[in-house]
Design a protein around this motif. Sequence first.
Motif, short mmCIF file in Angstrom:
data_model
loop_
_atom_site.label_atom_id
_atom_site.label_comp_id
_atom_site.label_asym_id
_atom_site.label_seq_id
_atom_site.Cartn_x
_atom_site.Cartn_y
_atom_site.Cartn_z
N PRO A 1 11.39 7.32 -6.77
CA PRO A 1 11.53 5.99 -6.16
C PRO A 1 10.20 5.26 -6.19
O PRO A 1 9.13 5.89 -6.23
CB PRO A 1 11.98 6.30 -4.73
N PRO A 2 10.24 3.94 -6.15
CA PRO A 2 8.98 3.18 -6.15
C PRO A 2 8.28 3.29 -4.80
O PRO A 2 8.91 3.64 -3.79
CB PRO A 2 9.44 1.75 -6.42
N PRO A 3 7.00 3.01 -4.74
CA PRO A 3 6.31 2.97 -3.44
C PRO A 3 6.80 1.79 -2.62
O PRO A 3 7.41 0.85 -3.17
CB PRO A 3 4.84 2.82 -3.82
N PRO A 4 6.57 1.79 -1.33
CA PRO A 4 7.00 0.64 -0.52
C PRO A 4 6.26 -0.62 -0.95
O PRO A 4 5.11 -0.55 -1.40
CB PRO A 4 6.60 1.06 0.92
N PRO A 5 6.91 -1.77 -0.86
CA PRO A 5 6.27 -3.02 -1.30
C PRO A 5 5.07 -3.36 -0.42
O PRO A 5 5.00 -2.94 0.74
CB PRO A 5 7.38 -4.06 -1.16
N PRO A 6 4.13 -4.10 -0.95
CA PRO A 6 2.98 -4.54 -0.13
C PRO A 6 3.44 -5.34 1.08
O PRO A 6 4.53 -5.92 1.11
CB PRO A 6 2.17 -5.40 -1.10
N VAL A 7 2.59 -5.36 2.08
CA VAL A 7 2.95 -6.02 3.35
C VAL A 7 3.33 -7.48 3.14
O VAL A 7 4.30 -7.98 3.73
CB VAL A 7 1.77 -5.91 4.34
N GLU A 8 2.61 -8.18 2.28
CA GLU A 8 2.82 -9.62 2.14
C GLU A 8 4.14 -9.98 1.48
O GLU A 8 4.58 -11.14 1.57
CB GLU A 8 1.67 -10.25 1.36
N ILE A 9 4.81 -9.03 0.81
CA ILE A 9 6.08 -9.37 0.16
C ILE A 9 7.24 -8.55 0.71
O ILE A 9 8.31 -8.52 0.09
CB ILE A 9 5.97 -9.20 -1.37
N ARG A 10 7.06 -7.88 1.83
CA ARG A 10 8.17 -7.13 2.40
C ARG A 10 9.22 -8.08 2.95
O ARG A 10 8.88 -9.08 3.59
CB ARG A 10 7.65 -6.21 3.52
N SER A 11 10.48 -7.75 2.69
CA SER A 11 11.55 -8.69 3.03
C SER A 11 12.69 -8.03 3.79
O SER A 11 13.82 -8.50 3.71
CB SER A 11 12.10 -9.32 1.74
#
Length: 221
Positions: free
Chosen positions: A8-18
């Motif tokens: 699985p991919p890493p968690p998205p960066p804070v600024e683009i978490r949705s």
Amino acid sequence: MSRRTLLPPPPPPVEIRSWPDREALLADRAFVLGELVTMHVGRGRLVLLWLWGALCALGWSLVGTAILTFEESYDIFGAVLGVVLAVLGACCVVPSVVFVVVGLRRDRQIRRLLDAWGELDRDPDGDMRLRASGASLAWVLSSFALCAVGLYACVVVPAGARAPEDTYGAVALVMGLGMIGWLLGLIGVTKAFAHRRWVLRVLVGAPGPEPLFSVRGGAHR
């Protein structure tokens, strides 16, 4: 995402978490961590490691038999048989070693992803299944037994060898098999304790980070 082939991919960066709310974040976190834990210390991974070890042991047995053939035969047919056995053994040993090394590198990537996803939040109730206590115990016990047998074959058996009954080829065969068992057991014990350290450090260790969402569902700024 393929459970057996793709990470699985890493968690998205804070600024683009949705994520719309904390419940959605925890759901995705639980799903990804469940996949990663299975990839790391699932029983299927233990069986696969032992299969590669069995293939390597088969290959070394063929190589050892080739050495014995060279020691005991003095004609062209024995030499040809020894070469054939050595080649077949190498064809078993080399791919098994390669795939074990590839698996170890993959485990390192999995541990980084476990840290990244686990540190997003804390969910004590939902994280109970991620501890995988039964699987970890199976890894530890089976790997420890394999280490013990491997060390016995590497140390005690050669120490008790007596010439001319025990030839160099026979000792090399036993020591090689013991070394394979010891290394496989060491890999298994290391994986089990690495998972345990992750559980203590990320799931139940230090206090969790400030939640991404407040109790009412509003995002922190």
